[in-house]
Design a protein around this motif. Structure first.
Motif, PDB file in Angstrom:
ATOM      1  N   GLU A   1       0.680  -1.180   0.104  1.00  5.33           N
ATOM      2  CA  GLU A   1       0.124  -0.040  -0.074  1.00  5.33           C
ATOM      3  C   GLU A   1       0.982   1.224   0.087  1.00  5.33           C
ATOM      4  N   GLY A   2       0.398   2.411  -0.698  1.00  5.43           N
ATOM      5  CA  GLY A   2       1.121   3.709  -0.693  1.00  5.43           C
ATOM      6  C   GLY A   2       0.718   4.159   0.780  1.00  5.43           C
ATOM      7  N   VAL A   3       2.029   4.858   1.312  1.00  6.19           N
ATOM      8  CA  VAL A   3       2.082   5.423   2.383  1.00  6.19           C
ATOM      9  C   VAL A   3       1.977   7.157   2.231  1.00  6.19           C
ATOM     10  N   ALA A   4       2.912   7.636   1.379  1.00  2.90           N
ATOM     11  CA  ALA A   4       3.155   8.797   1.343  1.00  2.90           C
ATOM     12  C   ALA A   4       3.722   8.917  -0.194  1.00  2.90           C
ATOM     13  N   ALA A   5       3.550  10.132  -0.533  1.00  2.52           N
ATOM     14  CA  ALA A   5       4.171  10.544  -1.846  1.00  2.52           C
ATOM     15  C   ALA A   5       4.579  12.110  -2.050  1.00  2.52           C
ATOM     16  N   ILE A   6       5.482  12.467  -2.794  1.00  2.00           N
ATOM     17  CA  ILE A   6       5.793  13.763  -2.688  1.00  2.00           C
ATOM     18  C   ILE A   6       6.087  14.226  -4.208  1.00  2.00           C
ATOM     19  N   THR A   7       5.926  15.364  -4.741  1.00  4.05           N
ATOM     20  CA  THR A   7       6.098  15.886  -6.089  1.00  4.05           C
ATOM     21  C   THR A   7       7.221  16.573  -6.171  1.00  4.05           C
ATOM     22  N   SER A   8       8.058  16.945  -7.408  1.00  6.37           N
ATOM     23  CA  SER A   8       9.096  17.578  -7.279  1.00  6.37           C
ATOM     24  C   SER A   8       9.107  19.028  -6.701  1.00  6.37           C
ATOM     25  N   GLY A   9       7.807  19.561  -6.477  1.00  7.49           N
ATOM     26  CA  GLY A   9       7.481  20.986  -6.100  1.00  7.49           C
ATOM     27  C   GLY A   9       7.290  21.082  -4.560  1.00  7.49           C
ATOM     28  N   GLY A  10       7.246  19.615  -4.099  1.00  9.50           N
ATOM     29  CA  GLY A  10       7.065  19.710  -2.768  1.00  9.50           C
ATOM     30  C   GLY A  10       5.663  19.209  -2.114  1.00  9.50           C
ATOM     31  N   TYR A  11       4.721  19.241  -3.096  1.00  5.14           N
ATOM     32  CA  TYR A  11       3.306  18.761  -2.694  1.00  5.14           C
ATOM     33  C   TYR A  11       3.512  17.254  -2.182  1.00  5.14           C
ATOM     34  N   THR A  12       2.732  17.235  -1.054  1.00  2.00           N
ATOM     35  CA  THR A  12       2.569  15.885  -0.487  1.00  2.00           C
ATOM     36  C   THR A  12       1.280  15.300  -0.387  1.00  2.00           C
ATOM     37  N   VAL A  13       1.308  13.802  -0.472  1.00  6.27           N
ATOM     38  CA  VAL A  13      -0.005  13.047  -0.091  1.00  6.27           C
ATOM     39  C   VAL A  13       0.318  11.981   0.975  1.00  6.27           C
ATOM     40  N   TYR A  14      -0.689  11.765   1.690  1.00  7.00           N
ATOM     41  CA  TYR A  14      -0.552  10.421   2.628  1.00  7.00           C
ATOM     42  C   TYR A  14      -1.817   9.995   2.645  1.00  7.00           C
ATOM     43  N   VAL A  15      -1.590   8.572   3.075  1.00  2.00           N
ATOM     44  CA  VAL A  15      -2.732   7.583   3.086  1.00  2.00           C
ATOM     45  C   VAL A  15      -3.317   8.044   4.651  1.00  2.00           C
ATOM     46  N   ASP A  16      -4.713   8.059   4.564  1.00  2.00           N
ATOM     47  CA  ASP A  16      -5.516   8.451   5.935  1.00  2.00           C
ATOM     48  C   ASP A  16      -4.807   7.829   7.208  1.00  2.00           C
ATOM     49  N   SER A  17      -4.409   6.652   7.156  1.00  4.46           N
ATOM     50  CA  SER A  17      -3.915   6.105   8.451  1.00  4.46           C
ATOM     51  C   SER A  17      -2.591   6.702   8.991  1.00  4.46           C
ATOM     52  N   VAL A  18      -2.121   7.296   8.224  1.00  2.28           N
ATOM     53  CA  VAL A  18      -0.717   8.107   8.842  1.00  2.28           C
ATOM     54  C   VAL A  18      -0.800   9.702   8.771  1.00  2.28           C
TER      55      VAL A  18
ATOM     56  N   ARG B   1       9.836   5.210  -7.182  1.00  3.43           N
ATOM     57  CA  ARG B   1       9.789   6.408  -7.919  1.00  3.43           C
ATOM     58  C   ARG B   1       9.166   6.239  -9.308  1.00  3.43           C
ATOM     59  N   THR B   2       8.451   7.516  -9.685  1.00  5.09           N
ATOM     60  CA  THR B   2       7.622   7.273 -10.864  1.00  5.09           C
ATOM     61  C   THR B   2       7.659   8.369 -11.784  1.00  5.09           C
ATOM     62  N   ARG B   3       7.808   8.371 -13.124  1.00  5.49           N
ATOM     63  CA  ARG B   3       8.095   9.564 -13.697  1.00  5.49           C
ATOM     64  C   ARG B   3       6.784  10.354 -14.064  1.00  5.49           C
ATOM     65  N   TYR B   4       5.938   9.687 -14.360  1.00  9.95           N
ATOM     66  CA  TYR B   4       4.401  10.361 -14.708  1.00  9.95           C
ATOM     67  C   TYR B   4       3.466  10.414 -13.876  1.00  9.95           C
ATOM     68  N   PHE B   5       3.583   9.886 -12.818  1.00 10.02           N
ATOM     69  CA  PHE B   5       2.333   9.849 -11.798  1.00 10.02           C
ATOM     70  C   PHE B   5       2.665  10.497 -10.548  1.00 10.02           C
ATOM     71  N   CYS B   6       3.436  11.827 -10.514  1.00 10.20           N
ATOM     72  CA  CYS B   6       3.498  12.394  -9.466  1.00 10.20           C
ATOM     73  C   CYS B   6       2.616  12.570  -8.286  1.00 10.20           C
ATOM     74  N   GLY B   7       2.538  12.330  -6.912  1.00 14.84           N
ATOM     75  CA  GLY B   7       1.598  12.300  -6.078  1.00 14.84           C
ATOM     76  C   GLY B   7       0.804  11.061  -5.981  1.00 14.84           C
ATOM     77  N   SER B   8       0.737  10.176  -6.873  1.00 13.99           N
ATOM     78  CA  SER B   8       0.182   8.947  -6.631  1.00 13.99           C
ATOM     79  C   SER B   8       0.646   8.004  -5.517  1.00 13.99           C
ATOM     80  N   LEU B   9      -0.376   7.341  -4.913  1.00 18.78           N
ATOM     81  CA  LEU B   9      -0.098   6.137  -3.837  1.00 18.78           C
ATOM     82  C   LEU B   9      -0.463   5.009  -4.467  1.00 18.78           C
ATOM     83  N   ARG B  10      -0.563   4.695  -5.738  1.00 22.77           N
ATOM     84  CA  ARG B  10      -0.974   3.613  -6.473  1.00 22.77           C
ATOM     85  C   ARG B  10       0.294   2.689  -6.783  1.00 22.77           C
TER      86      ARG B  10
END
Length: 123
Positions: free
Chosen positions: A46-63, A97-106
């Motif tokens: 499962e995805g826990v956290a992701a960050i874009t090159s600009g510093g935008y962050t995404v988190y799974v609800d549990s964390v 790491r991903t090239r095209y799906f920044c910010g995704s937790l998939r």
């Protein structure tokens, strides 16, 4: 070819903290975005956290409110600060790491993976 190497895992008690690191080497990381994932034996990753090159962050609800993802592009190193750890956080943690799906937790949207670092939280 890129190599992602995680470190910082370990065993802590409930309420403790750990800081995971992921160092990328072997190719330019500038066009990629990073994420942290975790997996327990017998369960899906499962995805826990992701960050874009600009510093935008995404988190799974549990964390949310307990974990913080950050990066140092100069090194380049990805971090995951984990506070208020719970037994449910016990898992193998991977950076990817991903090239095209920044910010995704998939999981399927990430191409390159590290070998993982184990986090164990005891009650």
């Amino acid at each position: 070819q890129v190599q992602l190497v995680e470190s910082g895992g370990g065993s802590v008690q409930t309420g403790g903290s750990l800081r995971l690191s992921c160092v990328a080497s072997g190719s330019s990381n500038s066009r990629y975005c990073m994420g942290w994932f975790r997996q327990v034996p017998g369960k899906e990753r499962e995805g826990v956290a992701a960050i874009t090159s600009g510093g935008y962050t995404v988190y799974v609800d549990s964390v949310k409110g307990r974990f913080t993802i950050s990066q140092d592009n100069a090194k380049p190193t990805l971090y995951l600060q984990m506070n208020s750890l719970k037994p449910d956080d016990t898992a193998m943690y991977y950076c990817a790491r991903t090239r095209y799906f920044c910010g995704s937790l998939r999981v399927e949207r990430y191409n390159d993976w590290g070998q993982g670092t184990q986090v164990t939280v005891s009650s």
